[in-house]
Design a protein around this motif. Sequence first.
Motif, PDB file in Angstrom:
ATOM      1  N   GLY A   1       0.767  -1.234   0.000  1.00 48.47           N
ATOM      2  CA  GLY A   1       0.000   0.000   0.000  1.00 48.47           C
ATOM      3  C   GLY A   1       0.797   1.282   0.000  1.00 48.47           C
ATOM      4  O   GLY A   1       0.233   2.345   0.256  1.00 48.47           O
TER       5      GLY A   1
ATOM      6  N   SER B   1      -8.465   3.676   0.596  1.00 42.69           N
ATOM      7  CA  SER B   1      -8.408   2.222   0.485  1.00 42.69           C
ATOM      8  C   SER B   1      -9.442   1.614   1.413  1.00 42.69           C
ATOM      9  O   SER B   1      -9.626   2.081   2.547  1.00 42.69           O
TER      10      SER B   1
ATOM     11  N   THR C   1      -9.693  -5.268  -5.865  1.00 44.76           N
ATOM     12  CA  THR C   1      -8.232  -5.299  -5.922  1.00 44.76           C
ATOM     13  C   THR C   1      -7.755  -6.395  -6.857  1.00 44.76           C
ATOM     14  O   THR C   1      -6.813  -6.193  -7.650  1.00 44.76           O
TER      15      THR C   1
ATOM     16  N   HIS D   1      -1.999  -9.172   0.878  1.00 47.45           N
ATOM     17  CA  HIS D   1      -2.879  -8.008   0.773  1.00 47.45           C
ATOM     18  C   HIS D   1      -3.465  -7.574   2.118  1.00 47.45           C
ATOM     19  O   HIS D   1      -4.552  -6.987   2.179  1.00 47.45           O
TER      20      HIS D   1
ATOM     21  N   LEU E   1      -2.662   8.826   1.353  1.00 46.80           N
ATOM     22  CA  LEU E   1      -2.245   7.593   0.687  1.00 46.80           C
ATOM     23  C   LEU E   1      -1.853   7.849  -0.771  1.00 46.80           C
ATOM     24  O   LEU E   1      -1.515   6.922  -1.495  1.00 46.80           O
TER      25      LEU E   1
ATOM     26  N   SER F   1       0.468   0.134   8.405  1.00 43.04           N
ATOM     27  CA  SER F   1      -0.861   0.567   7.967  1.00 43.04           C
ATOM     28  C   SER F   1      -1.911  -0.269   8.677  1.00 43.04           C
ATOM     29  O   SER F   1      -1.621  -1.355   9.193  1.00 43.04           O
TER      30      SER F   1
END
Length: 498
Positions: A79, A204, A320, A124, A197, A170
């Motif tokens: 990210g 996100s 995603t 992820h 971000l 994060s």
Amino acid sequence: MSVEQTLWAQDATGLADLVRKGEISPVELTEAAIARAEATRPDINASAEPLYDAARTRAKTVDRSLPLAGVPFAIKDLGIAIKGVPTHGGSRIPAWLADVNSVLTDRYLAAGLIPIVTSTSPEHGLRLMTESKAFGITRNPWNTGHTSGGSSGGAAALVAAGVVPVAHASDGGGSIRVPAACTGLVGLKTSRGRIPLTPLVSESWYGMVVDHALTRSVRDCALLLDLTHGPDLLSPYAALPPKGSFTAAAARDPGKLRLAVYRKSPLGLPVSAETLVALDTAVALAREGGHTVEDIDLPFIGRDFFADFASSVASAVAGTMRAEALRVGRSVLGDIERATRVVARFGELVSAGETYAGLQRLHAASRQLIAETAQYDAVLMPIIAHPPLACGGMDPKGADEFIENLLDKLHLSVLLKLKPLFGQMMDKSLWFTHWPAIQNVSGQPSIALPVHVTDAGLPLGIQAAGRPGDEETLLSLAAQMEKISGWLGRRAPLRVPS
């Protein structure tokens, strides 16, 4: 004291002060951090990509007047963009090579930090244990048979092991606070919009993901926030501006605060006695600091709230995977792990209307939560329901593994539309971490406090959640509790420098 001993013992603020005074050089610190990263790698497995050559080059030229000049650092492998560095996201999908830095990366470099590695993440960021098919198991420096949490588990392991004093992290459902709770660190989940971000994304997981750091000390947490907060031109929204500096907030007495404590599991799942002991320890520290603490209930934060959260995440994961397929030019379902594949397929079955309605219910619950807790300066509550789990402790086994295999191989994710089965799978995903997603949904700040170590020698932190935009009160309270408790002196016993 050797350079390695200094690195292991000091926080980032202390190291930067030594650099400014000329008592230690950025090159020496960088070499010590690289050496310790390599020495601890077999124990904790927390590095995704080494950045050693770039770190050595930067250490030779960094401006020693910068606030954190020469301080070794780690950036999460998820990210965030670092120009020229592969980003894996903890996955076997072909890596993405960024051609620009994220705004946050540039702010880290402008502060004088020296990134030496990228840190491991589960695929992820979907698990709250950092274990992946791509990188293996990341382990806890306090006991390498146990998890360092997730999804910022690599960052936590590197800080707790004394490789770096502070690391980027994060949080989309507890991914800063859970690793902090597992490894005896401070971890601040910032207010929504506090740190951009961009330009990688505008937001996100529907605004539920935020970035900040894992640190040894409260003052490091505050200083790094001073150096990185604030919107840029591409930011879709911004948190309320602070009244002063976060560093000043961490340095001042908080005064007499009105605090609440929330003890229940919002999922109605078991909570260990050790977790309740940790919560009681936090309450005792708060009262010793002169604050009032009263018990509250949050009956509107329950299983339906978490079902809406889980469905929203599933739809985001599906999106995603579509983006990843577009990037690599083919389907990526064969690259990803079984659990990720099941979630992504279910996300494809959640309609846009269902997602929108679920998000509206989450927003309504958030408004009620913020309104009903506004009378309190912070609310204490657990982060993890049990002490740090043994590695592999959340892997499905027996009937659970059979069901997950069935859903995957027969493409039966549609069965998750059945509320009992969905609830069962949700419980299997969240039985270790019942509370953290609340603040990701509400956008409130929340800070993990390393208040307790179990009889088995494992850290077990709790959190204090604040009003939207009010990290200052949390940092002031946390710094006071840090001083009273003496937790800053605790260190993991892994490879203590002689």
